[in-house]
Design an enzyme around this catalytic site. Sequence first.
Site, PDB file in Angstrom:
ATOM      1  N   ASN A 210      80.676  41.929 -14.311  1.00 54.53           N
ATOM      2  CA  ASN A 210      81.350  42.739 -13.285  1.00 54.53           C
ATOM      3  C   ASN A 210      81.293  44.206 -13.696  1.00 54.53           C
ATOM      4  O   ASN A 210      80.738  44.546 -14.741  1.00 54.53           O
ATOM      5  CB  ASN A 210      82.788  42.259 -13.089  1.00 54.53           C
ATOM      6  CG  ASN A 210      83.564  42.318 -14.386  1.00 54.53           C
ATOM      7  OD1 ASN A 210      83.804  43.392 -14.918  1.00 54.53           O
ATOM      8  ND2 ASN A 210      83.922  41.158 -14.927  1.00 54.53           N
ATOM      9  N   PHE A 321      96.971  42.190 -16.278  1.00 52.38           N
ATOM     10  CA  PHE A 321      96.519  43.103 -15.230  1.00 52.38           C
ATOM     11  C   PHE A 321      96.114  42.251 -14.036  1.00 52.38           C
ATOM     12  O   PHE A 321      95.764  41.075 -14.200  1.00 52.38           O
ATOM     13  CB  PHE A 321      95.324  43.942 -15.699  1.00 52.38           C
ATOM     14  CG  PHE A 321      95.724  45.273 -16.273  1.00 52.38           C
ATOM     15  CD1 PHE A 321      96.508  45.349 -17.412  1.00 52.38           C
ATOM     16  CD2 PHE A 321      95.315  46.452 -15.665  1.00 52.38           C
ATOM     17  CE1 PHE A 321      96.870  46.576 -17.937  1.00 52.38           C
ATOM     18  CE2 PHE A 321      95.674  47.682 -16.179  1.00 52.38           C
ATOM     19  CZ  PHE A 321      96.454  47.749 -17.316  1.00 52.38           C
TER      20      PHE A 321
HETATM   21  O1  PMT Z   1      87.376  48.678 -17.251  1.00 51.01           O
HETATM   22  P1  PMT Z   1      87.602  49.726 -16.170  1.00 51.01           P
HETATM   23  O2  PMT Z   1      86.322  50.162 -15.517  1.00 51.01           O
HETATM   24  O3  PMT Z   1      88.414  50.888 -16.683  1.00 51.01           O
HETATM   25  O4  PMT Z   1      88.455  49.056 -14.995  1.00 51.01           O
HETATM   26  C1  PMT Z   1      89.772  48.654 -15.224  1.00 51.01           C
HETATM   27  C2  PMT Z   1      90.084  47.305 -14.557  1.00 51.01           C
HETATM   28  C3  PMT Z   1      90.003  47.467 -13.055  1.00 51.01           C
HETATM   29  C4  PMT Z   1      89.088  46.239 -15.054  1.00 51.01           C
HETATM   30  C5  PMT Z   1      91.530  46.916 -15.027  1.00 51.01           C
HETATM   31  O5  PMT Z   1      92.423  47.909 -14.617  1.00 51.01           O
HETATM   32  C6  PMT Z   1      91.943  45.563 -14.470  1.00 51.01           C
HETATM   33  O6  PMT Z   1      92.415  45.426 -13.373  1.00 51.01           O
HETATM   34  N1  PMT Z   1      91.741  44.479 -15.303  1.00 51.01           N
HETATM   35  C7  PMT Z   1      91.964  43.104 -14.869  1.00 51.01           C
HETATM   36  C8  PMT Z   1      90.781  42.638 -14.103  1.00 51.01           C
HETATM   37  C9  PMT Z   1      90.857  41.177 -13.733  1.00 51.01           C
HETATM   38  O7  PMT Z   1      90.022  40.416 -14.127  1.00 51.01           O
HETATM   39  O8  PMT Z   1      91.892  40.849 -12.997  1.00 51.01           O
HETATM   40  P2  PMT Z   1      92.241  39.325 -12.537  1.00 51.01           P
HETATM   41  O9  PMT Z   1      93.221  39.521 -11.466  1.00 51.01           O
HETATM   42  O10 PMT Z   1      90.976  38.603 -12.227  1.00 51.01           O
HETATM   43  O11 PMT Z   1      92.882  38.673 -13.823  1.00 51.01           O
HETATM   44  C10 PMT Z   1      94.280  38.664 -14.046  1.00 51.01           C
HETATM   45  C11 PMT Z   1      94.584  38.732 -15.507  1.00 51.01           C
HETATM   46  O12 PMT Z   1      94.139  37.530 -16.153  1.00 51.01           O
HETATM   47  C12 PMT Z   1      93.951  39.890 -16.258  1.00 51.01           C
HETATM   48  O13 PMT Z   1      94.894  40.358 -17.184  1.00 51.01           O
HETATM   49  C13 PMT Z   1      92.762  39.242 -16.969  1.00 51.01           C
HETATM   50  O14 PMT Z   1      92.469  39.906 -18.214  1.00 51.01           O
HETATM   51  C14 PMT Z   1      93.298  37.846 -17.239  1.00 51.01           C
HETATM   52  N2  PMT Z   1      92.263  36.786 -17.302  1.00 51.01           N
HETATM   53  C15 PMT Z   1      91.555  36.455 -16.183  1.00 51.01           C
HETATM   54  C16 PMT Z   1      90.654  35.405 -16.241  1.00 51.01           C
HETATM   55  C17 PMT Z   1      90.459  34.719 -17.458  1.00 51.01           C
HETATM   56  N3  PMT Z   1      89.587  33.717 -17.556  1.00 51.01           N
HETATM   57  N4  PMT Z   1      91.162  35.080 -18.538  1.00 51.01           N
HETATM   58  C18 PMT Z   1      92.059  36.096 -18.483  1.00 51.01           C
HETATM   59  O15 PMT Z   1      92.701  36.425 -19.487  1.00 51.01           O
END
Ligand code: PMT
Length: 400
Positions: A210, A321
């Site tokens: 991504n 996040f």
């Molecule tokens: O890296 P940049 O270009 O500065 O951009 C920042 C960002 C947009 C990536 C950051 O601010 C952000 O939003 N990060 C989370 C992105 C994400 O994957 O969101 P999600 O809604 O899909 O996941 C929710 C949470 O679960 C996140 O904390 C993620 O780290 C965590 N996760 C998700 C899937 C997985 N298999 N394991 C996880 O730990």
Amino acid sequence: MNLQGKHILLGVTGGIAAYKAPALVRELRRTGAEVRVVTTPAAQAFVAPLSLQAVSGHPVRGELFDPAAEAGMDHIALARWADLVLVAPATANFLARLSAGLADDLLTTLCLATAAPIAVAPAMNRQMWQAAATVHNVGLLRERGVHLFGPAEGEQACGETGPGRMLEPLELVTCCAGLLMASERLAGVRVLVTAGPTREALDPVRYISNRSSGRMGFAVAEAAAAAGAAVTLVSGPVDLPTPPGVQRVDVVSAAEMAAAVEACDCDLFIGTAAVADYRPVAAAPEKIKKSAARLTLELERNPDILAGVAARPARPFTVGFAAETEQLETHARDKLARKGLDMIAANDVSPRAEGGFDSAVNALRLFWADGEATLPLQDKRQLAHELVQLISDRYRSRPV
Ligand code: PMT
């Protein structure tokens, strides 16, 4: 305010507001801080070194090549001595020289040689403050982590009214206290941050990933380290330097990120990484050939690293996040509850939003069980400092 034992190196540059420097030194010392003063040659036209020596209790330094002074505390020792370098007033000329990285006088040399935070209190005519060159220089300094105290708006020495007045000595002391206290906010706390994207291999040369640049996560790691934490940063493949004082572990895939996180104990976990939710069931051992008109990929779920951390028996304070393109609050609150988090930072990553993936700026909405907060669109490094302050407040007030 208590700055007992703190070492403040005050740089005074050549503007009319330099006449307030003795009062500033007095106010800083009243809080218990020890103050050493360095002036530029132009500053001495506005304030007598002898006055500054009298109020600080130490000789004032102004020359880079001063054999007598260098025989005592040399300029490198002075740079190391400081807990904070405060330049007040900071003229447009000084800001330009600092942003250019010059080291042609004692004050600019000290600013390059110090590991302490640097704060500047600009003071100049409003037109000079708003000039494109100054705006550019201040932007560069902000990006490099230099703190800006002011300027205030009001009547100026030149008779004009507008932005460019130096903050008053007491206001500057409050700013110094805020900054120095911030550096102890997370003292002794082990913080683990994930950042960047993951790559899930399809074959030896292709992967699913991504647009995460890692900027948000690296800024969070930097801010946590600046708040005194012992920070480990587990990062996917990004092109960023490691923030000062941070221990970095590089990984590629979600499985590697999960293993690196698993191996690390922490008191506070902040998951900023954009972890791939799915990976190919099997990566092809050789490059996939272009033969069939259609190709179907079979994917399987990756482990949820964040939910795994929140489910540990001795769980750390866990912050996730959420990157959402619609219904930001509903989806973020759902993740907060479903993953068992203490707090979630949600960003709008829809095409209409500024910020988010691969941008220098971002805005966040924070949610926890019985509250919320909003951090407006701003540079990710500044945003990260505000986020870490909020997280540390909630971390400190958690039930134990
Ligand atoms: O890296 P940049 O270009 O500065 O951009 C920042 C960002 C947009 C990536 C950051 O601010 C952000 O939003 N990060 C989370 C992105 C994400 O994957 O969101 P999600 O809604 O899909 O996941 C929710 C949470 O679960 C996140 O904390 C993620 O780290 C965590 N996760 C998700 C899937 C997985 N298999 N394991 C996880 O730990």
